[in-house]
Design an enzyme around this catalytic site. Structure first.
Site, PDB file in Angstrom:
ATOM      1  N   HIS A 120      19.398  23.957 105.797  1.00  0.00           N
ATOM      2  CA  HIS A 120      20.125  23.932 104.405  1.00  0.00           C
ATOM      3  C   HIS A 120      19.083  22.837 103.613  1.00  0.00           C
ATOM      4  O   HIS A 120      19.326  21.494 103.847  1.00  0.00           O
ATOM      5  CB  HIS A 120      21.296  23.303 104.680  1.00  0.00           C
ATOM      6  CG  HIS A 120      22.367  23.816 103.396  1.00  0.00           C
ATOM      7  ND1 HIS A 120      23.615  24.338 103.591  1.00  0.00           N
ATOM      8  CD2 HIS A 120      22.210  23.225 102.383  1.00  0.00           C
ATOM      9  CE1 HIS A 120      24.218  24.129 102.239  1.00  0.00           C
ATOM     10  NE2 HIS A 120      23.071  23.539 101.360  1.00  0.00           N
ATOM     11  N   LEU A 121      18.490  23.011 102.707  1.00  0.00           N
ATOM     12  CA  LEU A 121      17.616  22.015 102.221  1.00  0.00           C
ATOM     13  C   LEU A 121      18.471  21.354 101.411  1.00  0.00           C
ATOM     14  O   LEU A 121      19.470  21.256 100.718  1.00  0.00           O
ATOM     15  CB  LEU A 121      16.466  22.778 101.093  1.00  0.00           C
ATOM     16  CG  LEU A 121      16.951  23.402  99.720  1.00  0.00           C
ATOM     17  CD1 LEU A 121      17.102  22.266  98.602  1.00  0.00           C
ATOM     18  CD2 LEU A 121      15.994  24.342  99.415  1.00  0.00           C
ATOM     19  N   HIS A 122      17.879  19.944 101.249  1.00  0.00           N
ATOM     20  CA  HIS A 122      18.371  18.789 100.423  1.00  0.00           C
ATOM     21  C   HIS A 122      17.340  17.748 100.155  1.00  0.00           C
ATOM     22  O   HIS A 122      16.326  17.627 100.894  1.00  0.00           O
ATOM     23  CB  HIS A 122      19.629  18.073 101.299  1.00  0.00           C
ATOM     24  CG  HIS A 122      18.986  17.810 102.769  1.00  0.00           C
ATOM     25  ND1 HIS A 122      18.760  18.699 103.711  1.00  0.00           N
ATOM     26  CD2 HIS A 122      18.704  16.697 103.718  1.00  0.00           C
ATOM     27  CE1 HIS A 122      18.515  17.828 104.974  1.00  0.00           C
ATOM     28  NE2 HIS A 122      18.362  16.981 104.681  1.00  0.00           N
ATOM     29  N   ALA A 123      17.688  16.930  99.211  1.00  0.00           N
ATOM     30  CA  ALA A 123      16.936  15.900  98.581  1.00  0.00           C
ATOM     31  C   ALA A 123      17.357  14.421  99.223  1.00  0.00           C
ATOM     32  O   ALA A 123      18.735  14.285  98.852  1.00  0.00           O
ATOM     33  CB  ALA A 123      16.978  15.887  97.073  1.00  0.00           C
TER      34      ALA A 123
END
Length: 178
Positions: A120-123
């Site tokens: 789950h991509l995240h910055a």
């Protein structure tokens, strides 16, 4: 070549149980009390801001799309814009809230790139100050984060309260004090 960045406290995360449900999913349906428990700072219709449970610095934020994807190209156009608009807002609001001298902003896409939660991509938005890396992690295998995560969340929430369409976690007793 520069000196390595040592973060031995990350071993707690590395050794923790993985699998099961995604820690980032379900925020959009969570009641305000659950948002508070999950350290959510604010929730918008397509993305949210949450404190990193294993921070590299005080007020280390994650900006996460609701869409459960592992790559930028898998985000819809709308989710992509919502994510990066919220990253920009997080930088502005962190500057106002904690007055860092600088910020690290970035994404680790894939486990090989250092993503702890690669599915789950995240910055990451990490406030930085001159000298914020000190001798404690090197000599004592200890990090110094000057405030409990719950207090940091409570302090930051008002800085995000005016975002369009925002949902906030339930207030804690004594919220908003540094």
């Amino acid at each position: 070549m520069g000196n390595p960045l040592w973060a031995p406290w990350r071993m707690e995360y590395i050794l923790s149980k993985k699998g099961g449900s995604c820690v980032f999913c379900g925020i959009e349906a969570a009641p305000p009390e659950e948002l508070r428990a999950r350290l959510v700072v604010c929730d918008t219709p397509r993305a949210f801001v949450v404190l990193n449970r294993y921070p590299f610095a005080a007020a280390h934020l994650l900006v996460v799309p609701h869409a459960h994807v592992d790559a930028l190209e898998k985000l819809s156009h709308e989710d992509h814009h919502a994510l990066f608009d919220l990253v920009r807002e997080a930088t502005v609001r962190l500057r106002a809230a904690v007055k860092p001298e600088g910020l690290n902003v970035g994404l680790n896409l894939g486990a090989a790139a250092g993503a702890g939660i690669a599915e789950h991509l995240h910055a990451h938005v990490v406030p930085r100050w001159s000298g914020d890396t000190n001798f404690m992690p090197v000599l004592a295998d200890v990090r110094v984060v000057p405030q409990a995560l719950e207090k940091t969340r409570d302090y930051l929430v008002p800085f995000f309260a005016d975002l369009p369409g925002v949902r906030l976690p339930a207030a804690s007793e004594g919220a908003g004090t540094p």
